[in-house]
Write a protein that holds these residues in place. Structure first.
Motif, PDB file in Angstrom:
ATOM      1  N   PHE A 117       0.825  -1.209   0.000  1.00  0.00           N
ATOM      2  CA  PHE A 117       0.000   0.000   0.000  1.00  0.00           C
ATOM      3  C   PHE A 117       0.859   1.259   0.000  1.00  0.00           C
ATOM      4  N   LEU A 138      -5.754   3.707   7.175  1.00  0.00           N
ATOM      5  CA  LEU A 138      -6.530   2.912   6.230  1.00  0.00           C
ATOM      6  C   LEU A 138      -5.702   1.772   5.660  1.00  0.00           C
ATOM      7  N   ASP A 139      -4.382   1.959   5.564  1.00  0.00           N
ATOM      8  CA  ASP A 139      -3.515   0.871   5.105  1.00  0.00           C
ATOM      9  C   ASP A 139      -3.585  -0.302   6.079  1.00  0.00           C
ATOM     10  N   SER A 196      -6.046  -0.886   8.178  1.00  0.00           N
ATOM     11  CA  SER A 196      -7.396  -1.435   8.112  1.00  0.00           C
ATOM     12  C   SER A 196      -7.559  -2.378   6.922  1.00  0.00           C
ATOM     13  N   ALA A 197      -7.056  -1.964   5.759  1.00  0.00           N
ATOM     14  CA  ALA A 197      -7.134  -2.807   4.566  1.00  0.00           C
ATOM     15  C   ALA A 197      -6.341  -4.094   4.765  1.00  0.00           C
ATOM     16  N   THR A 198      -5.188  -3.987   5.406  1.00  0.00           N
ATOM     17  CA  THR A 198      -4.380  -5.171   5.694  1.00  0.00           C
ATOM     18  C   THR A 198      -5.126  -6.120   6.620  1.00  0.00           C
ATOM     19  N   TYR A 251      -8.357  -6.591   6.777  1.00  0.00           N
ATOM     20  CA  TYR A 251      -9.340  -7.322   5.965  1.00  0.00           C
ATOM     21  C   TYR A 251      -8.665  -8.466   5.203  1.00  0.00           C
ATOM     22  N   ALA A 260      -6.279  -5.731  -6.446  1.00  0.00           N
ATOM     23  CA  ALA A 260      -5.831  -4.440  -5.897  1.00  0.00           C
ATOM     24  C   ALA A 260      -5.151  -3.594  -6.962  1.00  0.00           C
ATOM     25  N   ASN A 300      -6.646   5.149   1.197  1.00  0.00           N
ATOM     26  CA  ASN A 300      -6.292   3.862   0.595  1.00  0.00           C
ATOM     27  C   ASN A 300      -7.442   3.454  -0.313  1.00  0.00           C
ATOM     28  N   VAL A 327      -7.987   0.910  -2.271  1.00  0.00           N
ATOM     29  CA  VAL A 327      -8.467  -0.472  -2.175  1.00  0.00           C
ATOM     30  C   VAL A 327      -9.459  -0.596  -1.023  1.00  0.00           C
ATOM     31  N   TRP A 328      -9.126   0.013   0.106  1.00  0.00           N
ATOM     32  CA  TRP A 328     -10.036   0.043   1.246  1.00  0.00           C
ATOM     33  C   TRP A 328     -11.311   0.798   0.882  1.00  0.00           C
ATOM     34  N   ASN A 329     -11.170   1.894   0.151  1.00  0.00           N
ATOM     35  CA  ASN A 329     -12.314   2.735  -0.198  1.00  0.00           C
ATOM     36  C   ASN A 329     -13.298   1.993  -1.091  1.00  0.00           C
TER      37      ASN A 329
END
Length: 221
Positions: free
Chosen positions: A19, A52-53, A55-57, A59, A94, A216, A218-220
């Motif tokens: 990310f 957010l990085d 958070s995405a990690t 997931y 991604a 981020n 991808v998270w969005n």
């Protein structure tokens, strides 16, 4: 068991670095806006956007941890093979999001969310508005990001996830990794607070481009 924990931590670091590269790609492809924004604000996109990085990690780590609960009892090489394919698939998805977002931002002025999926209902009309050169450049960018990241993963993670859990440690290992899996809710939500992390929580600047770069994508999505 210790080696499995270290392997999981390294796997999480791999995605955080991915990310980091994704945000760098966005800044490079929009270098004019980045140059005007200023160096301190650009640096802030990494320090503030890491929420957010993480958070995405979190997931992404859910399925590997769940699969690890079965690996503890079965052993073998299947987990390492499964993780390799899982990682490649997530990298490809991604990378598609990252490159598409970079192109769309030029026209939209905001980071990609679920909106492009609406146009998938009419693929002919959507394809007609994209030039052949744009498609080639996007495909090249996707293959570059996914390919290099995937090769780094293959080379780096060869020595990881090779060791099975000893029979006497399987029960405590199961409870430990169940707790670790459940605790992913903390990085996913962005902490122990009542309100979960959201895109606007990484905004920090009066320059909107810096705020957008902190998200981020991808998270969005």
């Amino acid at each position: 068991m210790k080696r499995l924990i270290i392997s999981l931590l390294c796997y999480a670091v791999f995605w955080l670095l991915f990310f980091f590269v994704a945000r760098s790609y966005f800044l490079i492809t929009h270098f004019r806006e980045a140059a005007v924004t200023g160096l301190s604000a650009i640096a802030g996109t990494f320090t503030h956007g890491i929420k957010l990085d993480i958070s995405a990690t979190g997931y992404i780590m859910i399925l590997p941890l769940l699969a690890l609960l079965f690996f503890i009892w079965t052993g073998g090489k299947w987990y390492k093979v499964w993780l390799k394919w899982y990682t490649w698939i997530i990298l490809l998805i991604a990378s598609v999001i990252i490159v598409t977002d970079s192109v769309l931002y030029t026209y939209w002025g905001y980071r990609m969310d679920y909106t492009p999926f609406i146009y998938l209902r009419t693929p002919k009309e959507a394809a007609a508005s994209v030039s052949t050169i744009s498609i080639i450049l996007m495909a090249s960018g996707i293959l570059l990001i996914a390919g290099i990241s995937g090769l780094i993963f293959n080379r780096t993670f060869r020595p990881f996830f090779n060791h099975s859990v000893r029979q006497g440690l399987r029960i405590p290992a199961t409870f430990l990794f169940m707790i670790m899996c459940g605790s992913l809710i903390i990085p996913i939500r962005g902490g122990l607070g009542v309100a979960p992390v959201y895109a606007g929580s990484v905004y920090f600047s009066d320059k909107m481009f810096a705020n957008h770069a902190s998200v981020n994508v991808v998270w969005n999505v």
